[in-house]
Design a protein around this motif. Structure first.
Motif, PDB file in Angstrom:
ATOM      1  N   ARG A   1     -42.421  -1.489 -24.206  1.00 25.43           N
ATOM      2  CA  ARG A   1     -43.614  -1.685 -23.394  1.00 25.43           C
ATOM      3  C   ARG A   1     -44.159  -3.114 -23.506  1.00 25.43           C
ATOM      4  O   ARG A   1     -44.497  -3.748 -22.503  1.00 25.43           O
ATOM      5  CB  ARG A   1     -44.683  -0.682 -23.796  1.00 25.43           C
ATOM      6  N   ASN A   2     -44.254  -3.623 -24.735  1.00 24.07           N
ATOM      7  CA  ASN A   2     -44.833  -4.954 -24.929  1.00 24.07           C
ATOM      8  C   ASN A   2     -43.989  -6.033 -24.265  1.00 24.07           C
ATOM      9  O   ASN A   2     -44.521  -6.963 -23.630  1.00 24.07           O
ATOM     10  CB  ASN A   2     -44.987  -5.248 -26.423  1.00 24.07           C
ATOM     11  N   GLN A   3     -42.674  -5.936 -24.404  1.00 23.42           N
ATOM     12  CA  GLN A   3     -41.803  -6.927 -23.776  1.00 23.42           C
ATOM     13  C   GLN A   3     -41.885  -6.834 -22.256  1.00 23.42           C
ATOM     14  O   GLN A   3     -41.903  -7.853 -21.553  1.00 23.42           O
ATOM     15  CB  GLN A   3     -40.352  -6.716 -24.235  1.00 23.42           C
TER      16      GLN A   3
ATOM     17  N   PRO B   1     -47.803  -3.293 -34.547  1.00 18.05           N
ATOM     18  CA  PRO B   1     -46.842  -2.708 -33.602  1.00 18.05           C
ATOM     19  C   PRO B   1     -45.440  -2.668 -34.202  1.00 18.05           C
ATOM     20  O   PRO B   1     -44.944  -3.671 -34.703  1.00 18.05           O
ATOM     21  CB  PRO B   1     -46.905  -3.655 -32.398  1.00 18.05           C
ATOM     22  N   ILE B   2     -44.825  -1.498 -34.179  1.00 14.60           N
ATOM     23  CA  ILE B   2     -43.460  -1.346 -34.710  1.00 14.60           C
ATOM     24  C   ILE B   2     -42.498  -0.961 -33.594  1.00 14.60           C
ATOM     25  O   ILE B   2     -41.472  -1.613 -33.395  1.00 14.60           O
ATOM     26  CB  ILE B   2     -43.435  -0.295 -35.836  1.00 14.60           C
ATOM     27  N   PHE B   3     -42.841   0.069 -32.832  1.00 13.01           N
ATOM     28  CA  PHE B   3     -41.977   0.488 -31.738  1.00 13.01           C
ATOM     29  C   PHE B   3     -42.842   0.979 -30.593  1.00 13.01           C
ATOM     30  O   PHE B   3     -43.718   1.821 -30.789  1.00 13.01           O
ATOM     31  CB  PHE B   3     -41.024   1.592 -32.213  1.00 13.01           C
TER      32      PHE B   3
ATOM     33  N   ALA C   1     -49.887  -8.871 -27.977  1.00 16.50           N
ATOM     34  CA  ALA C   1     -49.570  -7.471 -28.259  1.00 16.50           C
ATOM     35  C   ALA C   1     -48.423  -7.323 -29.251  1.00 16.50           C
ATOM     36  O   ALA C   1     -48.238  -6.251 -29.831  1.00 16.50           O
ATOM     37  CB  ALA C   1     -49.227  -6.754 -26.952  1.00 16.50           C
ATOM     38  N   PHE C   2     -47.634  -8.392 -29.482  1.00  9.67           N
ATOM     39  CA  PHE C   2     -46.528  -8.335 -30.440  1.00  9.67           C
ATOM     40  C   PHE C   2     -47.011  -8.474 -31.889  1.00  9.67           C
ATOM     41  O   PHE C   2     -46.248  -8.230 -32.817  1.00  9.67           O
ATOM     42  CB  PHE C   2     -45.513  -9.456 -30.154  1.00  9.67           C
TER      43      PHE C   2
END
Length: 470
Positions: free
Chosen positions: A358-360, A352-354, A314-315
């Motif tokens: 959520r991703n972390q 993905p920028i911001f 997802a990163f």
């Protein structure tokens, strides 16, 4: 951190890699040998034909033909096992859904678009209808799996599916063991009922003798009342074990999932109905990792390991492709003629920028779930080791327990017969005979329990060693 992400992105683009950690089976957190001591028998390497305990299939393990047929009936009708099989079907379908995402789909479409232009918008002042016909093939949004997101989703679904397979195997082994134990318990209670009935008949004879002596004035009423207490105790036990036998039969019917034919029930005598190979040699971890419940825990661990790869992906950017090709015409008759062909190609890049962390957070959650699965796997190994150790401790002492109880029954029987003969000759009161009779009766009941424990221990070892299930 940024340089690391860029490096991983370039590597993934070149190799189409998975970002899931390399799976390594955790070390088994148990001692490197089976327990030793006074409670344990020496372990043998294998049976004469080379089969080890966990290789024995249930048809070889069950030595009684009636019990074998009863197990077959249970395997065909037990509702818990049926639920396990249906869970496998559901997991297999879920795996098929995830696996389908790894290949592009292809859709065919035929359509018409009709629109009426109103009078006030027409150049001629007269309304008219426009039509457009289309036909073609299209590829819906298909993700190029550069970073293994879809692959790891598929891997997680696969491990969950395989885990349900192992769960069904565990359910089947447990069912075989439960049916065997229920069958043995019924046989033991039938034997206890027969013992109580025989004791009741014997004590009724003694009571009638005491009653005649009392009526003849040869003895006081004490002997008669003491004999009567023995009769009523036996009568109560007959009622208790009659109800218990009926309850045991109901338990068997529930396990079998259908009424149990009378010819498949035990015939009132507790006897060996199973045969188990010697304890397998080798490290406990090697043996216990064959148990289906341990394999379920490992499959869960592998699924959570794959989910880390999903969270890591997802990163990174994701690329999806949507394409279509076909024909378009305002006239249906000209739809497939030259010059009507059309196509579209719509690649899409998502970077993905911001995401507000959520991703972390999802990655941290995936790692925590993986660590939980590791602990659960290790606990499964430890629990399995403990179950086997307990069963081995019982196995190592049961022969002595049964032999001791048999000797106690024999000695108690001789004592009772001597006191009974002395009472009938008038040499002593009935009290001594009554005490001896109760000692004999208790010893006989305990002897049945010891034999049941020995037979059940065979079943328990078969189960806890992950015995064969086919």
């Amino acid at each position: 951190m940024t340089k690391t992400l860029i490096t991983l992105a370039v590597t993934a683009l070149l190799a189409g890699c998975s970002l899931a950690p390399t799976y390594e089976r955790p070390a088994a957190p148990v001692t490197p040998a089976w327990p030793q001591g006074d409670a344990y028998q020496p372990t043998a390497a294998s049976t004469a034909d080379g089969k080890q305990a966990y290789d024995v299939q249930w048809r070889e393990f069950i030595a009684d033909e009636q019990l074998e047929k009863l197990v077959e009936l249970a395997l065909a009708n037990n509702r818990d096992l049926r639920v396990s099989i249906l869970n496998i079907e559901a997991a297999r379908a879920q795996y098929g859904v995830q696996r389908a995402d790894r290949v592009p789909g292809l859709n065919a479409s035929v359509g018409q678009t009709a629109q009426r232009v109103p009078d006030n918008l027409s150049a001629t002042g007269d309304g008219y209808i426009t039509r457009q016909y289309t036909a073609g093939l299209g590829i819906p949004a298909f993700e190029l799996d550069f970073f293994g997101r879809v692959k790891n989703l598929s891997e997680a679904a696969l491990q969950q599916y395989l885990g349900t397979e192992e769960a069904r195997r565990s359910q089947q082994i447990s069912l075989v063991a439960e049916v065997a134990n229920a069958w043995l318990t019924l046989a033991a209670d039938q034997e206890r009922l027969r013992l109580a009935q025989d004791t009741l008949k014997s004590q009724q004879i003694s009571y009638e003798l005491s009653k005649r002596r009392f009526e003849a004035g040869a003895t006081s009423g004490l002997d008669m009342y003491e004999a009567q207490t023995s009769v009523e105790t036996a009568r109560s036990d007959v009622a208790v074990y009659t109800a218990q036998v009926a309850a045991d039969q109901n338990a068997l019917a529930l396990l079998a999932g259908a009424p149990v034919p009378a010819e498949l029930l035990p015939q009132g005598t507790l006897q060996p109905v199973t045969q188990l190979a010697d304890l397998p040699a080798g490290l406990p971890s090697d043996v216990l990792q064959r148990r289906p419940d341990v394999l379920v825990a490992e499959r869960t661990l592998q699924a959570n390991n794959a989910n880390i790869g999903v969270a890591r992906a997802a990163f990174f950017p994701s690329i999806s492709l949507t394409a279509s090709a076909g024909a378009m015409s305002s006239d249906l008759s000209n739809l497939f003629k030259a010059g009507a062909d059309t196509w579209s190609f719509m690649p899409q890049l998502n970077l993905p920028i911001f995401a507000g962390g959520r991703n972390q957070a999802n990655l941290d959650l995936a790692k925590a779930n993986r660590d939980i699965a590791v602990a659960q796997y290790e606990k499964a190994i430890q629990s399995a080791f403990r179950e086997v150790s307990d069963a081995l401790a019982q196995r190592g002492t049961l022969d002595e327990r049964v032999a001791s109880q048999a000797a106690l029954v024999e000695a108690s029987g001789k004592s009772y017969r001597i006191h009974e003969q002395r009472y009938q000759k008038g040499a002593e009161s009935y009290l001594n005979a009554l005490v001896s009779q109760r000692t004999l009766y208790a010893a006989q009941q305990t002897y049945i329990s010891a034999r049941l424990a020995k037979a059940s221990n065979q079943v328990t070892l078969y189960k806890v060693l992950g015995g064969g299930w086919q």
